[in-house]
Design an enzyme around this catalytic site. Structure first.
Site: not given
Ligand code: AMP
Length: 393
Positions: A286-287, A162, A364, A279, A160, A267
């Site tokens: 958090d947002t 990133g 954070r 997801e 999670s 999301e």
């Molecule tokens: P996640 O951990 O899956 O919520 O991804 C974190 C962030 O990465 C998301 O809020 C998007 O800004 C970006 N992101 C994730 N998956 C994608 C995707 N398939 N295409 C474009 N941006 C993505």
């Protein structure tokens, strides 16, 4: 009829919060408003929620045996997961043994792992998602990138914020993204999801609360992310009525499938009138911290009302608002925040300092909140607050 006895007595109710970060801290405070005894659990001492709980335990929540031991010792009325990294299969067993896991043990089990929730959303419920493939080793990964196509996003299935996530923009990135994914996952090396890159106009979290009288939606929260972590969020995100309706339909389907009572952060990516599911968190998001200033009942207050089986007749919105995460970098166990006289001199602003004991890398540590005549004005205010904030470490 809902009845809460006196705290620390037989009739009093007990909640055990798994995960004691800033989100858990707000949930703990909201539970205490109803006189619920709060037990906070996390892997390190003095975590934010522990500082406002009646009692706390330090343990790895991935350790099934210890988790089970504490739950049997405390016998909480509510087990409230506030992070993903928990031995969720143990929660599934505990639920069968009669414990109440929020919102349901299966929801925490499925959402802990990107594969569980993606297969439920896309394959069982038929929700629109990005194209995707799973890969358990390098050969499968290369084949997955070929099938999904470049550009694509690579994420460990157990991750999670990133961690371990990267974008394959050209052929030359393929090996590097694999290496990043194998170093950044929660459980170390392992399976990844390769997702088609979604060229969205904006992304939202649609906070959705399932409660005793049905399902309610909060105004959509817009946000921008950097390195997979949220930097700013605002509410409401302007959307076409077609897109909002589709987003609510998707949120209803996925939250109904997960079941139980509580708030969910759904999301989604929006392109024109098209909505793509990304997801879902079966807990405050958090947002959604922006709701601490934008609404009468924040996402945390709504989560607790839903969990306790209390009514949510309305969700009063105070007006356009924004939040900005304060991420501190470096190594320090002595972070300080100052110049708050200037930061909070701006009307209709608030801040929360989470009280995290130390920083190693990026963390954070606080959030800045503002309300304005428009979302733009609210965003401008949190940026001014951030400019004025002095962080020493
Ligand atoms: P996640 O951990 O899956 O919520 O991804 C974190 C962030 O990465 C998301 O809020 C998007 O800004 C970006 N992101 C994730 N998956 C994608 C995707 N398939 N295409 C474009 N941006 C993505």
């Amino acid at each position: 009829m809902t009845k809460f006895g006196t705290v620390f007595t037989e009739g009093g109710k007990k909640a055990l919060i798994c995960g004691s970060g800033e989100l858990g801290k707000e949930v703990a405070i909201e539970l205490q408003r109803y006189g619920i005894q709060v037990i906070a659990v996390d892997k390190y001492e003095n975590a934010p929620a522990m500082q406002v709980a009646h009692k706390s335990y330090v343990l790895s929540m991935l350790d099934s045996e210890k988790l089970r031991e504490i739950i049997y010792a405390e016998k909480p009325d509510y087990i409230i997961p506030e992070v993903e990294a928990i031995a969720t299969s143990t929660l599934v067993e505990l639920e069968k043994e009669g414990f109440n896991v929020i919102p349901t043990a299966n929801a925490t089990f499925l959402t802990m792992n990107r594969e569980g929730i993606r297969r439920l959303a896309a394959e069982e419920l038929g929700l629109p998602t990005s194209k995707y493939r799973f890969a358990a080793n390098y050969e499968e990964y290369v084949a997955a990138v070929r099938e999904v196509g470049i550009p694509c996003v690579v994420k460990p299935i157990m991750s999670s914020s990133g961690h371990g996530q990267s974008v394959v923009k050209t052929e030359a990135d393929i090996d590097n993204s694999w290496n990043i994914s194998q170093e950044g996952g929660r459980a170390g090396a392992g399976k990844v999801i390769v997702e088609g890159f979604v060229d969205f106009d904006y992304e939202i979290t649609l906070l959705t609360v399932r409660h005793k009288n049905g399902t309610s939606f909060l105004a959509p929260v817009g946000h921008w992310q950097k390195d997979g972590d949220y930097q700013e969020s605002w509410q409401p995100q302007p959307m076409s009525s077609v897109a909002l309706e589709k987003a609510q339909e998707i949120a209803k389907k996925i939250t109904d499938a997960l079941g139980g009572w509580g708030i969910f952060g759904v999301e989604m990516f929006i392109k024109g009138d098209n909505v793509i599911f990304s997801e879902v968190s079966p807990r405050p998001h958090d947002t959604g911290m922006v709701t601490m200033i934008s609404q009468d009942l924040s996402e945390f207050a709504l989560h607790v009302r839903a969990i306790l089986g209390l009514p949510i007749p309305n969700i009063a919105f105070h007006g356009p608002s924004a939040s900005k995460a304060v991420v501190v970098s470096g190594d320090s166990s002595n972070v300080s925040f100052s110049n708050l006289d200037t930061v909070l001199a701006i009307p209709d602003t608030q801040m929360r300092i989470f009280g995290k004991p130390e920083v190693h890398g990026h963390r954070r540590m606080a959030v800045l909140l503002a309300r304005g005549e428009s979302v733009e004005e609210a965003k401008e205010k949190v940026r001014q607050m951030y400019e004025a904030l002095v962080i020493e470490k």
